[in-house]
Design a protein around this motif. Structure first.
Motif, PDB file in Angstrom:
ATOM      1  N   HIS A  53       0.850  -1.194   0.000  1.00 43.67           N
ATOM      2  CA  HIS A  53       0.000   0.000   0.000  1.00 43.67           C
ATOM      3  C   HIS A  53       0.883   1.240   0.000  1.00 43.67           C
ATOM      4  O   HIS A  53       1.808   1.349   0.807  1.00 43.67           O
ATOM      5  CB  HIS A  53      -0.900  -0.010   1.237  1.00 43.67           C
ATOM      6  N   PRO A  54       0.618   2.193  -0.890  1.00 40.27           N
ATOM      7  CA  PRO A  54       1.485   3.372  -0.986  1.00 40.27           C
ATOM      8  C   PRO A  54       1.539   4.217   0.296  1.00 40.27           C
ATOM      9  O   PRO A  54       2.546   4.889   0.536  1.00 40.27           O
ATOM     10  CB  PRO A  54       0.887   4.173  -2.146  1.00 40.27           C
ATOM     11  N   ALA A  55       0.507   4.165   1.128  1.00 36.63           N
ATOM     12  CA  ALA A  55       0.516   4.960   2.361  1.00 36.63           C
ATOM     13  C   ALA A  55       1.142   4.215   3.538  1.00 36.63           C
ATOM     14  O   ALA A  55       1.325   4.788   4.607  1.00 36.63           O
ATOM     15  CB  ALA A  55      -0.912   5.390   2.720  1.00 36.63           C
ATOM     16  N   ASP A  56       1.459   2.948   3.350  1.00 34.98           N
ATOM     17  CA  ASP A  56       2.036   2.159   4.445  1.00 34.98           C
ATOM     18  C   ASP A  56       3.524   2.436   4.537  1.00 34.98           C
ATOM     19  O   ASP A  56       4.303   2.044   3.661  1.00 34.98           O
ATOM     20  CB  ASP A  56       1.784   0.674   4.217  1.00 34.98           C
ATOM     21  N   ARG A  57       3.917   3.113   5.598  1.00 36.55           N
ATOM     22  CA  ARG A  57       5.324   3.482   5.783  1.00 36.55           C
ATOM     23  C   ARG A  57       6.220   2.271   5.985  1.00 36.55           C
ATOM     24  O   ARG A  57       7.429   2.372   5.864  1.00 36.55           O
ATOM     25  CB  ARG A  57       5.437   4.452   6.955  1.00 36.55           C
ATOM     26  N   GLY A  58       5.633   1.124   6.301  1.00 29.02           N
ATOM     27  CA  GLY A  58       6.412  -0.096   6.469  1.00 29.02           C
ATOM     28  C   GLY A  58       6.823  -0.743   5.157  1.00 29.02           C
ATOM     29  O   GLY A  58       7.608  -1.679   5.153  1.00 29.02           O
ATOM     30  N   GLY A  59       6.275  -0.254   4.052  1.00 29.51           N
ATOM     31  CA  GLY A  59       6.617  -0.813   2.749  1.00 29.51           C
ATOM     32  C   GLY A  59       5.915  -2.134   2.497  1.00 29.51           C
ATOM     33  O   GLY A  59       4.916  -2.457   3.137  1.00 29.51           O
ATOM     34  N   PRO A  60       6.439  -2.917   1.558  1.00 30.19           N
ATOM     35  CA  PRO A  60       5.802  -4.187   1.214  1.00 30.19           C
ATOM     36  C   PRO A  60       5.755  -5.132   2.416  1.00 30.19           C
ATOM     37  O   PRO A  60       6.710  -5.217   3.189  1.00 30.19           O
ATOM     38  CB  PRO A  60       6.699  -4.767   0.124  1.00 30.19           C
ATOM     39  N   THR A  61       4.635  -5.832   2.542  1.00 29.39           N
ATOM     40  CA  THR A  61       4.484  -6.835   3.586  1.00 29.39           C
ATOM     41  C   THR A  61       3.891  -8.100   2.986  1.00 29.39           C
ATOM     42  O   THR A  61       3.216  -8.057   1.960  1.00 29.39           O
ATOM     43  CB  THR A  61       3.543  -6.361   4.724  1.00 29.39           C
ATOM     44  N   CYS A  62       4.139  -9.196   3.644  1.00 29.97           N
ATOM     45  CA  CYS A  62       3.496 -10.455   3.295  1.00 29.97           C
ATOM     46  C   CYS A  62       3.184 -11.162   4.606  1.00 29.97           C
ATOM     47  O   CYS A  62       4.059 -11.301   5.462  1.00 29.97           O
ATOM     48  CB  CYS A  62       4.397 -11.311   2.414  1.00 29.97           C
TER      49      CYS A  62
ATOM     50  N   GLY B  68      -5.965   2.849  21.274  1.00 33.71           N
ATOM     51  CA  GLY B  68      -6.894   3.624  20.452  1.00 33.71           C
ATOM     52  C   GLY B  68      -6.495   5.084  20.361  1.00 33.71           C
ATOM     53  O   GLY B  68      -6.549   5.699  19.288  1.00 33.71           O
ATOM     54  N   GLU B  69      -6.067   5.641  21.482  1.00 26.99           N
ATOM     55  CA  GLU B  69      -5.628   7.045  21.470  1.00 26.99           C
ATOM     56  C   GLU B  69      -4.427   7.215  20.562  1.00 26.99           C
ATOM     57  O   GLU B  69      -4.326   8.193  19.817  1.00 26.99           O
ATOM     58  CB  GLU B  69      -5.288   7.494  22.898  1.00 26.99           C
ATOM     59  N   ARG B  70      -3.531   6.257  20.574  1.00 29.24           N
ATOM     60  CA  ARG B  70      -2.342   6.357  19.720  1.00 29.24           C
ATOM     61  C   ARG B  70      -2.712   6.291  18.236  1.00 29.24           C
ATOM     62  O   ARG B  70      -2.143   7.010  17.421  1.00 29.24           O
ATOM     63  CB  ARG B  70      -1.350   5.255  20.077  1.00 29.24           C
ATOM     64  N   TYR B  71      -3.650   5.432  17.884  1.00 27.16           N
ATOM     65  CA  TYR B  71      -4.090   5.360  16.488  1.00 27.16           C
ATOM     66  C   TYR B  71      -4.672   6.700  16.026  1.00 27.16           C
ATOM     67  O   TYR B  71      -4.363   7.176  14.931  1.00 27.16           O
ATOM     68  CB  TYR B  71      -5.158   4.281  16.305  1.00 27.16           C
ATOM     69  N   ILE B  72      -5.531   7.273  16.841  1.00 30.38           N
ATOM     70  CA  ILE B  72      -6.163   8.538  16.463  1.00 30.38           C
ATOM     71  C   ILE B  72      -5.121   9.645  16.361  1.00 30.38           C
ATOM     72  O   ILE B  72      -5.119  10.429  15.408  1.00 30.38           O
ATOM     73  CB  ILE B  72      -7.303   8.884  17.440  1.00 30.38           C
ATOM     74  N   ALA B  73      -4.205   9.707  17.318  1.00 31.79           N
ATOM     75  CA  ALA B  73      -3.146  10.724  17.270  1.00 31.79           C
ATOM     76  C   ALA B  73      -2.290  10.555  16.016  1.00 31.79           C
ATOM     77  O   ALA B  73      -1.906  11.539  15.382  1.00 31.79           O
ATOM     78  CB  ALA B  73      -2.285  10.646  18.532  1.00 31.79           C
ATOM     79  N   LEU B  74      -2.015   9.316  15.640  1.00 37.13           N
ATOM     80  CA  LEU B  74      -1.225   9.050  14.439  1.00 37.13           C
ATOM     81  C   LEU B  74      -1.948   9.569  13.191  1.00 37.13           C
ATOM     82  O   LEU B  74      -1.350  10.226  12.337  1.00 37.13           O
ATOM     83  CB  LEU B  74      -0.940   7.552  14.315  1.00 37.13           C
ATOM     84  N   ALA B  75      -3.238   9.290  13.106  1.00 38.46           N
ATOM     85  CA  ALA B  75      -4.016   9.756  11.955  1.00 38.46           C
ATOM     86  C   ALA B  75      -4.112  11.285  11.934  1.00 38.46           C
ATOM     87  O   ALA B  75      -4.109  11.890  10.864  1.00 38.46           O
ATOM     88  CB  ALA B  75      -5.409   9.133  11.972  1.00 38.46           C
ATOM     89  N   GLU B  76      -4.164  11.893  13.110  1.00 37.39           N
ATOM     90  CA  GLU B  76      -4.205  13.358  13.169  1.00 37.39           C
ATOM     91  C   GLU B  76      -2.880  13.969  12.717  1.00 37.39           C
ATOM     92  O   GLU B  76      -2.858  14.980  12.033  1.00 37.39           O
ATOM     93  CB  GLU B  76      -4.538  13.830  14.593  1.00 37.39           C
ATOM     94  N   ARG B  77      -1.771  13.350  13.105  1.00 36.65           N
ATOM     95  CA  ARG B  77      -0.444  13.862  12.731  1.00 36.65           C
ATOM     96  C   ARG B  77      -0.113  13.613  11.267  1.00 36.65           C
ATOM     97  O   ARG B  77       0.556  14.418  10.638  1.00 36.65           O
ATOM     98  CB  ARG B  77       0.648  13.210  13.592  1.00 36.65           C
ATOM     99  N   ARG B  78      -0.538  12.463  10.767  1.00 38.40           N
ATOM    100  CA  ARG B  78      -0.215  12.079   9.397  1.00 38.40           C
ATOM    101  C   ARG B  78      -1.499  11.669   8.677  1.00 38.40           C
ATOM    102  O   ARG B  78      -1.903  10.500   8.739  1.00 38.40           O
ATOM    103  CB  ARG B  78       0.754  10.895   9.394  1.00 38.40           C
ATOM    104  N   PRO B  79      -2.140  12.601   7.999  1.00 36.75           N
ATOM    105  CA  PRO B  79      -3.409  12.287   7.338  1.00 36.75           C
ATOM    106  C   PRO B  79      -3.368  11.073   6.411  1.00 36.75           C
ATOM    107  O   PRO B  79      -4.383  10.408   6.226  1.00 36.75           O
ATOM    108  CB  PRO B  79      -3.743  13.573   6.575  1.00 36.75           C
ATOM    109  N   SER B  80      -2.214  10.733   5.862  1.00 33.38           N
ATOM    110  CA  SER B  80      -2.135   9.548   4.999  1.00 33.38           C
ATOM    111  C   SER B  80      -2.504   8.278   5.776  1.00 33.38           C
ATOM    112  O   SER B  80      -2.967   7.296   5.188  1.00 33.38           O
ATOM    113  CB  SER B  80      -0.742   9.399   4.397  1.00 33.38           C
ATOM    114  N   GLN B  81      -2.334   8.310   7.092  1.00 28.15           N
ATOM    115  CA  GLN B  81      -2.620   7.140   7.912  1.00 28.15           C
ATOM    116  C   GLN B  81      -4.117   6.960   8.184  1.00 28.15           C
ATOM    117  O   GLN B  81      -4.533   5.922   8.694  1.00 28.15           O
ATOM    118  CB  GLN B  81      -1.835   7.206   9.221  1.00 28.15           C
TER     119      GLN B  81
END
Length: 189
Positions: A28-37, A161-174
């Motif tokens: 996924h282009p927005a996944d900062r972890g890059g390719p996964t399997c 849950g708070e960390r997920y929301i904060a991450l999405a707020e900081r980085r809209p791509s997330q």
């Protein structure tokens, strides 16, 4: 796929459930972890000696990596002997956010729930399952009984849950991942 019943805390069942939930190859282009399997990032696979194409990572190799890096190395197997639901949550959060972050959630929750150190002493939030963290967990379970495990689990999930929301707020791509994280990683999934 629903998460397995964590009361038994069967590491194989937890690993299979994560692999099923993560699915095959994704880039996924927005996944900062890059390719996964199977949910294993390319960087982790390479660090563990896998040299093939990520699309071809064998499921069995992914399971072996999960067991070594996300169950045994952080000591979640030791937690499982005391609190199976907590160990299952540590594993799942550790896969998604890193094992150190998962342990920090446990340590922070234990410190906040110790009734100003009346039940057991505060512990360092060092992101490591060591003797003090295990002792604090034992003290919590002794003070609060088996029902306390559910409350501790809720506290850890609230931090997650708070960390997920904060991450999405900081980085809209997330935001592309927020709904799935909340749907599949918090509560019964």
């Amino acid at each position: 796929m629903p998460r397995p019943d964590p009361s038994a805390c069967d590491a194989d069942a937890l690993i299979d459930a994560v692999i099923d939930r993560e699915g095959r190859y994704v880039n996924h282009p927005a996944d900062r972890g890059g390719p996964t399997c199977w949910g294993i990032t390319e960087a982790v696979a390479r660090a563990e000696g896998y040299a093939g194409a990520m699309r071809d990572l064998p499921r069995s190799e992914a399971a072996s990596i999960y067991r070594r890096l996300y169950w045994l190395r952080p000591g979640f197997d030791k937690v499982a002997l005391r609190a199976p639901k907590i160990a299952a949550e540590l594993f799942d959060t550790g896969v998604n956010m890193g094992t150190g972050t998962a342990v920090a959630f446990l340590q922070r929750a234990l410190n906040a729930l110790n009734r100003t150190a009346r039940d057991y002493p505060d512990i360092a939030v060092d992101r490591d399952i060591g003797p003090r963290t295990l002792s604090a967990l034992d003290g919590f379970l002794k003070a609060r009984g088996k029902g306390g495990e559910t409350v501790l689990l809720r506290a850890m999930e609230a931090l997650q849950g708070e960390r997920y929301i904060a991450l999405a707020e900081r980085r809209p791509s997330q935001e592309a991942f927020l709904y799935g994280w909340l749907a599949n990683r918090i509560g019964d999934g």
